[in-house]
Structure formats: C-alpha cells, structure tokens
Design a protein around this motif. Sequence first.
Motif, PDB file in Angstrom:
ATOM      1  N   GLY A  25     -33.314 -66.815 -10.866  1.00 49.72           N
ATOM      2  CA  GLY A  25     -31.893 -67.123 -10.857  1.00 49.72           C
ATOM      3  C   GLY A  25     -31.646 -68.619 -10.925  1.00 49.72           C
ATOM      4  N   LYS A  26     -30.537 -69.054 -10.355  1.00 45.75           N
ATOM      5  CA  LYS A  26     -30.170 -70.463 -10.352  1.00 45.75           C
ATOM      6  C   LYS A  26     -30.191 -70.986  -8.924  1.00 45.75           C
ATOM      7  N   CYS A  27     -30.531 -72.273  -8.808  1.00 45.27           N
ATOM      8  CA  CYS A  27     -30.607 -72.917  -7.494  1.00 45.27           C
ATOM      9  C   CYS A  27     -29.578 -74.038  -7.416  1.00 45.27           C
ATOM     10  N   TYR A  28     -29.004 -74.184  -6.225  1.00 45.24           N
ATOM     11  CA  TYR A  28     -27.946 -75.167  -6.019  1.00 45.24           C
ATOM     12  C   TYR A  28     -28.225 -75.941  -4.732  1.00 45.24           C
ATOM     13  N   SER A  29     -28.060 -77.256  -4.802  1.00 50.53           N
ATOM     14  CA  SER A  29     -28.147 -78.063  -3.592  1.00 50.53           C
ATOM     15  C   SER A  29     -26.782 -78.073  -2.929  1.00 50.53           C
ATOM     16  N   VAL A  30     -26.796 -78.003  -1.605  1.00 48.57           N
ATOM     17  CA  VAL A  30     -25.567 -77.997  -0.821  1.00 48.57           C
ATOM     18  C   VAL A  30     -25.692 -79.069   0.249  1.00 48.57           C
ATOM     19  N   GLU A  31     -24.717 -79.964   0.289  1.00 50.98           N
ATOM     20  CA  GLU A  31     -24.689 -80.993   1.329  1.00 50.98           C
ATOM     21  C   GLU A  31     -23.248 -81.335   1.657  1.00 50.98           C
ATOM     22  N   SER A  32     -23.059 -82.080   2.718  1.00 52.74           N
ATOM     23  CA  SER A  32     -21.703 -82.445   3.119  1.00 52.74           C
ATOM     24  C   SER A  32     -21.130 -83.459   2.141  1.00 52.74           C
ATOM     25  N   SER A  33     -19.858 -83.281   1.825  1.00 46.21           N
ATOM     26  CA  SER A  33     -19.187 -84.253   0.956  1.00 46.21           C
ATOM     27  C   SER A  33     -18.431 -85.293   1.775  1.00 46.21           C
ATOM     28  N   ALA A  34     -18.517 -85.187   3.087  1.00 44.41           N
ATOM     29  CA  ALA A  34     -17.891 -86.162   3.979  1.00 44.41           C
ATOM     30  C   ALA A  34     -18.959 -86.675   4.926  1.00 44.41           C
ATOM     31  N   ALA A  35     -19.242 -87.973   4.848  1.00 43.86           N
ATOM     32  CA  ALA A  35     -20.345 -88.542   5.619  1.00 43.86           C
ATOM     33  C   ALA A  35     -20.173 -88.345   7.116  1.00 43.86           C
ATOM     34  N   SER A  36     -18.939 -88.299   7.575  1.00 47.44           N
ATOM     35  CA  SER A  36     -18.688 -88.201   9.016  1.00 47.44           C
ATOM     36  C   SER A  36     -18.606 -86.765   9.508  1.00 47.44           C
ATOM     37  N   MET A  37     -18.819 -85.792   8.604  1.00 44.91           N
ATOM     38  CA  MET A  37     -18.633 -84.395   8.968  1.00 44.91           C
ATOM     39  C   MET A  37     -19.977 -83.677   9.063  1.00 44.91           C
ATOM     40  N   THR A  38     -20.164 -82.929  10.128  1.00 44.43           N
ATOM     41  CA  THR A  38     -21.350 -82.103  10.283  1.00 44.43           C
ATOM     42  C   THR A  38     -21.065 -80.721   9.712  1.00 44.43           C
ATOM     43  N   LEU A  39     -21.925 -80.268   8.814  1.00 46.03           N
ATOM     44  CA  LEU A  39     -21.705 -78.972   8.176  1.00 46.03           C
ATOM     45  C   LEU A  39     -21.934 -77.826   9.159  1.00 46.03           C
TER      46      LEU A  39
ATOM     47  N   LEU B 193     -23.146 -75.100   8.276  1.00 48.28           N
ATOM     48  CA  LEU B 193     -24.317 -74.403   7.741  1.00 48.28           C
ATOM     49  C   LEU B 193     -25.361 -75.439   7.403  1.00 48.28           C
ATOM     50  N   ASP B 194     -26.583 -74.997   7.215  1.00 46.41           N
ATOM     51  CA  ASP B 194     -27.656 -75.943   6.897  1.00 46.41           C
ATOM     52  C   ASP B 194     -27.507 -76.473   5.480  1.00 46.41           C
ATOM     53  N   ALA B 195     -27.567 -77.811   5.345  1.00 47.95           N
ATOM     54  CA  ALA B 195     -27.689 -78.381   4.015  1.00 47.95           C
ATOM     55  C   ALA B 195     -29.055 -78.003   3.460  1.00 47.95           C
ATOM     56  N   GLY B 196     -29.148 -77.880   2.141  1.00 48.72           N
ATOM     57  CA  GLY B 196     -30.423 -77.505   1.544  1.00 48.72           C
ATOM     58  C   GLY B 196     -30.235 -76.973   0.151  1.00 48.72           C
ATOM     59  N   ILE B 197     -31.139 -76.098  -0.269  1.00 54.51           N
ATOM     60  CA  ILE B 197     -31.112 -75.507  -1.605  1.00 54.51           C
ATOM     61  C   ILE B 197     -31.022 -73.994  -1.461  1.00 54.51           C
ATOM     62  N   TYR B 198     -30.075 -73.407  -2.168  1.00 59.72           N
ATOM     63  CA  TYR B 198     -29.830 -71.961  -2.137  1.00 59.72           C
ATOM     64  C   TYR B 198     -29.964 -71.422  -3.561  1.00 59.72           C
ATOM     65  N   CYS B 199     -30.745 -70.357  -3.723  1.00 61.87           N
ATOM     66  CA  CYS B 199     -30.996 -69.787  -5.048  1.00 61.87           C
ATOM     67  C   CYS B 199     -30.534 -68.336  -5.084  1.00 61.87           C
ATOM     68  N   TYR B 200     -29.777 -67.990  -6.110  1.00 57.97           N
ATOM     69  CA  TYR B 200     -29.220 -66.642  -6.235  1.00 57.97           C
ATOM     70  C   TYR B 200     -29.373 -66.129  -7.663  1.00 57.97           C
ATOM     71  N   GLU B 201     -29.538 -64.795  -7.773  1.00 61.54           N
ATOM     72  CA  GLU B 201     -29.353 -64.117  -9.054  1.00 61.54           C
ATOM     73  C   GLU B 201     -27.849 -63.918  -9.273  1.00 61.54           C
ATOM     74  N   THR B 202     -27.468 -63.519 -10.493  1.00 61.01           N
ATOM     75  CA  THR B 202     -26.047 -63.315 -10.769  1.00 61.01           C
ATOM     76  C   THR B 202     -25.462 -62.166  -9.963  1.00 61.01           C
ATOM     77  N   ASP B 203     -26.295 -61.184  -9.555  1.00 64.77           N
ATOM     78  CA  ASP B 203     -25.783 -60.053  -8.776  1.00 64.77           C
ATOM     79  C   ASP B 203     -25.635 -60.380  -7.300  1.00 64.77           C
ATOM     80  N   GLY B 204     -25.979 -61.604  -6.906  1.00 61.73           N
ATOM     81  CA  GLY B 204     -25.850 -62.008  -5.516  1.00 61.73           C
ATOM     82  C   GLY B 204     -27.132 -61.951  -4.717  1.00 61.73           C
ATOM     83  N   THR B 205     -28.228 -61.502  -5.310  1.00 62.04           N
ATOM     84  CA  THR B 205     -29.497 -61.451  -4.581  1.00 62.04           C
ATOM     85  C   THR B 205     -29.971 -62.861  -4.263  1.00 62.04           C
ATOM     86  N   LEU B 206     -30.192 -63.119  -2.981  1.00 59.40           N
ATOM     87  CA  LEU B 206     -30.755 -64.404  -2.573  1.00 59.40           C
ATOM     88  C   LEU B 206     -32.237 -64.407  -2.924  1.00 59.40           C
ATOM     89  N   THR B 207     -32.653 -65.295  -3.805  1.00 64.68           N
ATOM     90  CA  THR B 207     -34.053 -65.320  -4.219  1.00 64.68           C
ATOM     91  C   THR B 207     -34.853 -66.392  -3.503  1.00 64.68           C
TER      92      THR B 207
END
Length: 258
Positions: free
Chosen positions: A172-186, A188-202
């Motif tokens: 599938g495809k992988c996406y990096s996720v991080e906070s867009s506000a330096a002063s904000m704590t997310l 959820l965990d920042a990191g890399i999340y990979c999914y198939e189009t049907d929603g399966t977390l790979t």
Amino acid sequence: MRRAVLSLCLIAACWSVSACGGDTPETTPTSAAPVSTALPEPAGARAQLAARAAAAKDLRQVAMYTFKSPKRPDRRVVVTRAVDGTWRIDVPGGAHGGAVDIALVFAANTLHQCALAAGNHPYSGCVKINGALPAKADLKIQHLITDWQNMLTDRRLAIAVAEVAPLPGARGKCYSVESSAASMTLPLDAGIYCYETDGTLTAAKVAFGTLLLEGTPGLAPPSVQLPGPVVPGNPLPLNAPPSPKPSTSTSASPSPKA
C-alpha cells in the motif's frame, strides 16, 4: 403525360421508403465502456490518509503482525476485529517485562486486559478496565485500530501528512504523520502509517515499536470471547515488578560474646 410522370414518381418514392424499412432503422446494440465503481483517490497526502483510515473503521478481519520493539525479540501480534464490532489483540510477553502473555479484549462494551495461561503464568483471567488503560499498562497497540483512526480522519487536528517511501516489506502507501504546531503535543504517536486502499493497516512505525503485516488477513469471526474468567484486580504493568527484598531476621544475628 404529366399524370403518368406523377404516377412513376409516387411509385419510386414508395419503393424507396419500403426499401429503407419505413420505420426508424434498428441499430445493432453496442456494449458500452465499463464504468468503474471504484471512487477516485482524493488528491493530497492528508486526504488520502484520511480516506484509508476511514475505510479501516469498517474492516472486519483477522490480521497477524510482526511486532518489533526496543530491547525485545520480535513477536507475533494477532489483531481480531469481529463482525459484531468486538475485538481482541493478542500480545506475547505483553506484561511483566515479557514474562506474561496478554490479550486486550473489547467485549460487552468493556475493555479487558486478560492474562493468558503460558509458561510461568499457568492461569487465565481478565480484568475490566474502567476508562483507558493506565499508562504503566498501556502497550498502545490497540490505539492503531481504535481512537487513532478517528484522529487520522479529523481534518481539524493539527497534523502534517506527507507520502513517504514504503517501510521495508509494507504494502500500500505510507504516510508520515507529525505535529504541524511546534508547541502542540499530538494525541497520537508521530511516525509512519501504511495502509492499503481498503483500509488494511500494513505497517506502522511509531514510538512504541514497529508493526508489519504478515500475509493476507483472514475472515473475521462473528464475535470474540474472553479467554478467561473476569477477576478482580488491576491490569498487569508492562514492566516486571521489583523483586522482593530479603527479610532480615534478628534470630540470625550472631550472639554477642560474653
């Protein structure tokens, strides 16, 4: 003469109409180009991730993952999402520093932490969790299939998303996720999340470790059941409890010399 010419013209006209069939000619039906029922993927990495996370909410399947975490051997985690919405996550060595296998089970609208009978823990028992797991007992794996999916679909959350190269072995495809506000704590965990189009977390690479899907997910059972009786008590912590200190006995002290 005119009458004869007129008759010939009428005959010719009738013959012409007859030859053409009179009515609107039938055409041979042609097969239309197939229309795709798949929705086009939205533009933009954040929209794509949100769409795949939204699809993940409706998945019902049994998926196995290789779980890599710091200072621990690789483990196989099994994620079961049943047809009725109950779910179970089996984590070998998930408590007491790896000494106890556990399962997190959501059934009867309640989260449970269940100790599984294995090795030096010969009995099974499940503790009800009121609210969220305490931090000292929270493996965080369950968040990948529960509340973090909602956050990845929330356009109001201050996150920055970018498509990145797939994690090794991920589909599938992988996406990096991080906070867009330096002063904000997310939340959820920042990191890399990979999914198939049907929603399966790979795959997922986050603070608590890395998960990688093994093979193809299987069919979901109608429901999941608790693997043991409900017992009173608190959830087992991730880390091993401290060893008890040896007690000192006054009787063991040497007798003073006379």
